[in-house]
Design an enzyme around this catalytic site. Structure first.
Site, PDB file in Angstrom:
ATOM      1  CG  HIS A  57      -1.762  -1.185   1.422  1.00 29.13           C
ATOM      2  ND1 HIS A  57      -2.792  -1.499   0.567  1.00 29.13           N
ATOM      3  CD2 HIS A  57      -1.757  -2.146   2.369  1.00 29.13           C
ATOM      4  CE1 HIS A  57      -3.396  -2.606   0.991  1.00 29.13           C
ATOM      5  NE2 HIS A  57      -2.773  -3.017   2.074  1.00 29.13           N
ATOM      6  NE  ARG A  78     -10.197   0.205  10.265  1.00 26.38           N
ATOM      7  CZ  ARG A  78     -11.378  -0.400  10.143  1.00 26.38           C
ATOM      8  NH1 ARG A  78     -11.569  -1.266   9.148  1.00 26.38           N
ATOM      9  NH2 ARG A  78     -12.343  -0.192  10.988  1.00 26.38           N
ATOM     10  CE1 TYR A 117      -7.340   1.653   1.612  1.00 21.44           C
ATOM     11  CE2 TYR A 117      -6.052  -0.316   1.133  1.00 21.44           C
ATOM     12  CZ  TYR A 117      -6.338   0.768   1.958  1.00 21.44           C
ATOM     13  OH  TYR A 117      -5.606   0.961   3.102  1.00 21.44           O
ATOM     14  CG  HIS A 221      -6.178  -7.381   3.084  1.00 22.45           C
ATOM     15  ND1 HIS A 221      -6.737  -6.176   2.738  1.00 22.45           N
ATOM     16  CD2 HIS A 221      -4.834  -7.213   2.987  1.00 22.45           C
ATOM     17  CE1 HIS A 221      -5.778  -5.309   2.457  1.00 22.45           C
ATOM     18  NE2 HIS A 221      -4.618  -5.908   2.588  1.00 22.45           N
ATOM     19  CG  HIS A 258      -2.042  -9.881   6.090  1.00 22.89           C
ATOM     20  ND1 HIS A 258      -0.789  -9.345   6.255  1.00 22.89           N
ATOM     21  CD2 HIS A 258      -2.822  -8.863   5.605  1.00 22.89           C
ATOM     22  CE1 HIS A 258      -0.799  -8.068   5.905  1.00 22.89           C
ATOM     23  NE2 HIS A 258      -2.007  -7.757   5.498  1.00 22.89           N
ATOM     24  CG  ASP A 305       0.644  -4.539   4.691  1.00 25.74           C
ATOM     25  OD1 ASP A 305      -0.039  -3.714   4.057  1.00 25.74           O
ATOM     26  OD2 ASP A 305       0.177  -5.200   5.619  1.00 25.74           O
TER      27      ASP A 305
END
Length: 425
Positions: A57, A78, A117, A221, A258, A305
């Site tokens: 990401h 997050r 995303y 994920h 993951h 990641d």
């Protein structure tokens, strides 16, 4: 473009060979064989096949060193990530991603799977609904890394939960609308279009079969958090892996990212898994069943990641060390298995033909064997001694992107500092 490279040591499918000549034409490896260095470009140390960062990401890089002050959890991290996402537009995302991809190249990554995303603007789609994806494709091109853009379907804020205001930028409303938008993305010689199902939290069960229709590399994920498993079992009576399997979303082209908290029965349903050990450690997520997945026949790759660390050697050491912590046993994954995870397994998960074999893309990395970290190491075990700082030369599609530890774009640290400062200002 035609070129010949000579490696003192090279990691071929048959094992490490000494004095290997690599012949490149048109961005493809035409031959890899024992040969003379006469007239060839000399590479120092050990040459590995191209190294894949199978889960990235890019925008998360701007969080490095900014999320540790109050400890917290994955879920509090997050919220900080959502704050960052709200600050980006196609221009600033391009500048940030270009610097991040260049950092990856310096570390030895030649290919990246960008799990994308962050699609739309704060008030809705841009004039070009794929403007953010196009920014990533352009950024990878300038940074010199091979890209698989894994455009992610993201429709819900959680199982049976609406999107939060911060998540609206991620969503196309329905899986079909997402598929329609993704179909307008076009590949380039060094970038191809893949897809992702963000998670069973973000894509409702009824939409999963539609999202699974994408014909190409598909990443998802899976079981990153125990809370995800608990919510899925409560809502559907199934683990996330079983739910995805029943929706037709798992198979040879699908990579489970993951896969940290799998049930034993999940193992046989996964053909490909990508572990991100430095991120999973940074977020205190845990360490998944790597050895068990390999023994069940799965392909295993690595990703950085959120880019708390950008170093493929650190990733595979953390992969092996996680297995040692779980088992109390050394050598759970052999150096050969670790190199495969770094290289050909990651390339396969992203839809590219990797490896130092004729017909593969001409991507390879030379690692010094005379640094303070690697001096004295056997070439066969250097993967467990080296770091990103030992990467000397990086070649992607026959083009030299890094030479002598210097990127063709110049001062990558300055590029990162400027792009990250712009985002947070």
């Amino acid at each position: 473009m035609t070129a010949r490279y000579w490696a003192p040591w090279a990691w071929l499918p048959s094992g490490i060979e000494e004095g290997v000549l690599l012949e490149v034409a048109g961005g493809v490896l035409e031959g890899s064989r024992r040969g003379s260095p006469d007239g060839a470009i000399l590479l120092p140390g050990l040459v590995l096949p191209g190294i894949a960062n199978a889960h990235s990401h890019a925008f998360h890089r701007a969080l490095r060193g900014r999320t540790h002050g109050d400890g917290g959890t994955f879920w509090t991290w997050r919220e900080r990530m959502y704050e960052l996402a709200a600050r980006l537009d196609p221009d600033s995302y391009f500048r940030l991603a270009r610097a991040v991809f260049a950092e990856m190249a310096l570390a030895g990554y030649t290919a990246v799977g960008e799990f994308h995303y962050l699609h739309h603007g704060a008030s809705g789609p841009y004039d070009d609904p794929n403007a953010m994806g196009q920014a990533l494709i352009a950024a990878a091109g300038e940074a010199g890394v091979r890209l698989t853009l894994l455009d992610a379907c993201y429709l819900a804020g959680g199982i049976d939960e609406p999107l939060s205001p911060a998540q609206h930028r991620f969503s196309d409303g329905t899986a079909q609308a997402w598929l329609d938008r993704v179909s307008d993305l076009k590949p380039t010689p060094t970038a191809r279009i893949g897809a992702a199902i963000h998670s069973v939290r973000a894509v409702p069960r009824a939409e999963l079969p539609v999202a699974a229709q994408f014909d190409g590399p598909l990443h998802v994920h899976v079981s990153e958090q125990p809370a995800e498993n608990e919510a899925c079992l409560a809502a559907y009576g199934r683990t996330p892996t079983r739910l995805l399997h029943e929706a037709g979303a798992l198979g040879p082209r699908t990579t489970a990212v993951h896969a940290t908290h799998l049930a034993p029965a999940d193992l046989a349903l996964i053909d490909s898994a990508c572990f991100c050990p430095t991120t999973e450690g940074d977020l205190a997520d845990g360490h998944g069943p790597a050895r068990e997945l390999l023994d069940a026949g799965a392909r295993l790759s690595i990703g950085s990641d959120q880019h708390a660390v950008v170093d493929p050697f650190a990733e595979v050491r953390a992969l092996e060390h996680g297995e040692r912590f779980r088992s109390g046993t050394r050598g759970r994954l052999s150096p050969e298995e670790l190199v495969t995870a770094m290289t050909t397994a990651g390339y396969a998960s992203l839809g590219w033909a990797g490896g130092l074999v004729p017909g593969a893309v001409a991507d390879f990395v030379s690692v010094r064997l005379d640094s303070v970290r690697t001096a004295g190491s056997l070439p066969q075990q250097a993967v467990l001694a080296a770091s990103a700082s030992d990467v000397d030369t990086v070649v992607v599609g026959g083009r030299v992107v890094v030479r002598g530890g210097e990127h063709v774009l110049g001062d990558v640290g300055r590029l990162l500092a400027d792009a990250i400062s712009e985002v947070w200002t």
